[in-house]
Design an enzyme around this catalytic site. Structure first.
Site, PDB file in Angstrom:
ATOM      1  N   CYS A  56       0.844  -1.195   0.000  1.00 46.39           N
ATOM      2  CA  CYS A  56       0.000   0.000   0.000  1.00 46.39           C
ATOM      3  C   CYS A  56       0.882   1.248   0.000  1.00 46.39           C
ATOM      4  O   CYS A  56       1.526   1.539  -1.000  1.00 46.39           O
ATOM      5  CB  CYS A  56      -0.968  -0.046   1.186  1.00 46.39           C
ATOM      6  SG  CYS A  56      -2.386   1.063   1.012  1.00 46.39           S
TER       7      CYS A  56
ATOM      8  N   HIS B  15      -3.274  -5.803   1.037  1.00 48.50           N
ATOM      9  CA  HIS B  15      -2.576  -6.020   2.309  1.00 48.50           C
ATOM     10  C   HIS B  15      -2.484  -7.511   2.665  1.00 48.50           C
ATOM     11  O   HIS B  15      -3.359  -8.042   3.363  1.00 48.50           O
ATOM     12  CB  HIS B  15      -3.315  -5.303   3.436  1.00 48.50           C
ATOM     13  CG  HIS B  15      -3.191  -3.817   3.411  1.00 48.50           C
ATOM     14  ND1 HIS B  15      -2.234  -3.140   4.137  1.00 48.50           N
ATOM     15  CD2 HIS B  15      -3.904  -2.866   2.752  1.00 48.50           C
ATOM     16  CE1 HIS B  15      -2.362  -1.835   3.943  1.00 48.50           C
ATOM     17  NE2 HIS B  15      -3.373  -1.642   3.096  1.00 48.50           N
TER      18      HIS B  15
ATOM     19  N   GLU C 179      -0.636  -8.859   4.851  1.00 50.32           N
ATOM     20  CA  GLU C 179      -0.458  -9.008   6.304  1.00 50.32           C
ATOM     21  C   GLU C 179      -1.786  -9.009   7.045  1.00 50.32           C
ATOM     22  O   GLU C 179      -1.853  -9.412   8.210  1.00 50.32           O
ATOM     23  CB  GLU C 179       0.459  -7.899   6.843  1.00 50.32           C
ATOM     24  CG  GLU C 179      -0.166  -6.541   7.043  1.00 50.32           C
ATOM     25  CD  GLU C 179      -0.333  -5.733   5.761  1.00 50.32           C
ATOM     26  OE1 GLU C 179      -0.761  -4.559   5.844  1.00 50.32           O
ATOM     27  OE2 GLU C 179      -0.032  -6.268   4.659  1.00 50.32           O
TER      28      GLU C 179
END
Length: 225
Positions: free
Chosen positions: A89, A197, A199
């Protein structure tokens, strides 16, 4: 194996803890936390992550000021030595502004902030980041961005596509990115920038684990190195 990773935090980062938790979950070792104004990275790093957020409030252009932070000199040098670098991002935006990846991230085509889970197709499984996926596999990863519209000129797009450097595409283009590109590799294959994302997709309790193979791929690749 001792896995030595670092997560860089900039003023306005808000996904640095998420990134650190994901790395520790997969590697078993908590990453080092590095402040953007530090003069140098810690020694002997295996992996560097630039997290999401709104570095410097997205002034000028998203990632433009962070790309000139003191620590980025060492990040660039590490990338040039072959150290794996992941930018997610805002981290992707920083990597393009720092000229570690081609192209630029512009305002979303609809001028709206997008925050939802999107479908991606895996385009390249030959990199150390994507070896845990299958070519053409559809995965679901959250996005949360306002400036995620990937742009590059036709010659650049033709080059990165011809070199197999598109890592992920949007199955349904949510932000206007050219050729549906969601993630790009550098020429050496050791730097990956992506808007979604991963994660945030490593724990089933959070809605899915499609991001887990990315981190597992990195750890496994480095264990073999």
């Amino acid at each position: 194996m001792s896995f030595r990773a670092a997560v860089i935090t900039f003023p306005g980062s808000n996904c640095d803890r998420d990134m650190a938790v994901a790395i520790e979950q997969v590697s078993g070792t908590a990453p080092l936390r590095v402040w953007h104004a530090d003069a140098a990275l810690p020694d002997r790093l295996d992996f560097i992550a630039l997290p999401g957020g709104f570095s410097y409030g997205d002034y000028l252009r998203s990632g433009a000021m962070a790309a000139n932070s003191p620590i980025m000199r060492d990040v660039k040098a590490a990338a040039e030595r072959g150290v794996p670098v992941l930018g997610v991002c805002n981290g992707f935006q920083i990597l393009t502004e720092a000229s570690l990846l081609p192209g630029a991230l512009m305002r979303n085509a609809g001028q709206n902030f997008i925050c939802r889970t999107v479908a991606l197709t895996v385009e390249n499984t030959q990199s150390l980041f994507t070896a845990g996926y299958e070519t053409g596999q559809v995965i679901h990863i959250p996005v949360a961005h306002h400036d995620g519209n990937y742009f590059a000129d036709d010659a650049t797009l033709d080059r990165i596509e011809g070199d197999g450097r598109v890592a992920f595409r949007y199955a349904e283009n949510c932000n206007g990115s050219r050729r549906d590109i969601a993630g790009v590799l550098n020429a050496g294959g050791n730097v990956l920038g992506m808007m979604p994302h991963p994660e945030r997709a490593v724990d089933a309790a959070h809605g899915g684990t499609d991001g887990l193979p990315l981190f597992e791929s990195v750890v496994k690749a480095l264990a073999k190195a």
